[in-house]
Design an enzyme around this catalytic site. Structure first.
Site, PDB file in Angstrom:
ATOM      1  N   LYS A 197     -25.670  10.434 -25.666  1.00 41.57           N
ATOM      2  CA  LYS A 197     -25.959   9.500 -24.560  1.00 41.57           C
ATOM      3  C   LYS A 197     -24.721   8.685 -24.196  1.00 41.57           C
ATOM      4  CE  LYS A 197     -29.383   7.510 -26.728  1.00 41.57           C
ATOM      5  NZ  LYS A 197     -29.429   8.378 -27.922  1.00 41.57           N
ATOM      6  N   HIS A 215     -34.077   1.747 -26.765  1.00 41.30           N
ATOM      7  CA  HIS A 215     -32.865   2.424 -27.239  1.00 41.30           C
ATOM      8  C   HIS A 215     -32.453   3.453 -26.200  1.00 41.30           C
ATOM      9  CE1 HIS A 215     -29.924   4.344 -29.763  1.00 41.30           C
ATOM     10  NE2 HIS A 215     -30.586   5.488 -29.726  1.00 41.30           N
ATOM     11  N   ARG A 240     -38.642  25.523 -16.267  1.00 44.35           N
ATOM     12  CA  ARG A 240     -37.586  26.327 -15.665  1.00 44.35           C
ATOM     13  C   ARG A 240     -37.441  26.069 -14.175  1.00 44.35           C
ATOM     14  NH1 ARG A 240     -36.076  30.743 -18.820  1.00 44.35           N
ATOM     15  NH2 ARG A 240     -34.484  31.002 -17.204  1.00 44.35           N
ATOM     16  N   ASP A 283     -26.776   1.714 -25.742  1.00 42.24           N
ATOM     17  CA  ASP A 283     -27.448   1.618 -27.037  1.00 42.24           C
ATOM     18  C   ASP A 283     -28.739   0.801 -26.953  1.00 42.24           C
ATOM     19  OD1 ASP A 283     -27.549   2.277 -29.870  1.00 42.24           O
ATOM     20  OD2 ASP A 283     -27.311   0.119 -30.160  1.00 42.24           O
TER      21      ASP A 283
END
Length: 324
Positions: free
Chosen positions: A170, A149, A252, A188
């Site tokens: 997405k 997916h 970070r 998808d």
């Protein structure tokens, strides 16, 4: 990932013939009603020296290519011995015999093939052409595969798979990337298959070139943006995972090197937190650019850490405090 992981699909002779049709024609000399037989080996064999009696090297699960050297040998050994060898060639487990270069099948071979129910195919193409194109088709068709997916994009020539929970953006990000000149491969559902050491991704045939955009419904990217906005297939070279920013802390500095396992391989993984106001398409684009730089040996986080370590290191020959 779906339950299709590592599934191998064995094509039928009819599908094999259809796959080769754009390059050269293959017809059935006999056994045309047995073309539903499956080819279960990626390799294609040319018997060659097997005909001299080395049948322990005869792989009956492979498609067998009969060329000029095999037919010449059968002509020279006499009809009685040739009939015995033809009987062994036409093992009922063999998918088919394929005569190449427009050669005619000898009668003993035709007779034994009809008796065993083994199809004999015919083509004007050479053995080299058949084995090259046929092996490529079988390798792609029978490769281990999994359905994921996500959305697969071609960004700067890099195959980027975008994954994450439903509703994170997405498809919307992919649509914006298309408007920025990139190419969509699948949305998808992405079928990933392993060919040798390379992972290839493509869309299922039913959803090829289309995507679902919440609020708009189904969008045909090829019709809307042209053929230059889509690709049928692309090597998958990195993964971007979108996640809700409150669900987990993020790196970070970008110095952590994470991997995404699939089909026994590992792909570089970048995790991007989703939050209001963030332009995900730009961030995915930057992730692709950064990966291309990493492949060339340029690592911004590593360079920053080196400069920081150099600045904090005490000067040689003294214990003075480092300058701020």
């Amino acid at each position: 990932m779906s339950a299709r992981a590592d599934e191998r699909e064995a094509p039928t002779l009819q599908e094999f013939i259809a796959a080769l049709a754009p390059r050269f024609a293959v017809t059935a000399l006999c056994g045309g009603d047995h073309l539903e037989r499956a080819i279960r080996s990626v390799a294609i064999q040319k018997p060659g020296l097997v005909l001299t009696g080395l049948f322990q090297y005869y792989h009956v699960d492979r498609l067998q290519v009969i060329g000029r050297s095999e037919l010449r040998f059968l002509e020279e050994i006499g009809p009685e011995r040739a009939a015995g060898i033809c009987a062994r060639l036409c093992d009922p487990a063999v998918p088919a015999l394929l005569l190449v270069s427009g050669l005619e099948a000898p009668e003993p071979l035709l007779a034994e093939a009809r008796r065993a129910g083994v199809p004999i195919l015919f083509t004007e193409a050479t053995a080299a052409q058949v084995m090259e194109l046929g092996t490529h088709y079988l390798a792609m068709r029978m490769a281990p595969r999994v359905r994921v997916h996500g959305t697969l994009m071609d960004l700067y020539g890099l195959g980027v798979l975008i994954v994450g929970d439903s509703g994170l953006g997405k498809s919307e990000s992919a649509l914006e990337l298309v408007t920025r000149g990139h190419r969509m491969v699948a949305d998808d559902a992405v079928d990933i298959r392993l060919v040798e050491d390379t992972l290839f991704g493509a869309a299922p045939e039913l959803t090829r070139h289309v995507m679902e955009v919440r609020g708009l419904g189904i969008v045909n990217v090829r019709e809307m943006f042209g053929v230059g906005a889509v690709r049928d297939e692309k090597a998958v070279e990195m993964v971007v995972r979108l996640f809700r920013s409150e669900s987990a802390p993020c790196d970070r500095l970008g110095s952590d090197r994470k991997l995404w396992p699939v089909l026994g391989q590992s792909l570089p993984l970048v995790e991007i937190p989703v939050a209001p106001g963030r332009n995900l398409a730009v961030l995915v684009e930057i992730a692709a650019r950064r990966q291309l730089l990493l492949l060339r040996g340029h690592d911004a986080s590593r360079d920053l850490q080196r400069r920081l370590a150099s600045r904090l290191a005490p000067p040689e020959g003294g214990d003075e405090e480092p300058r701020p």
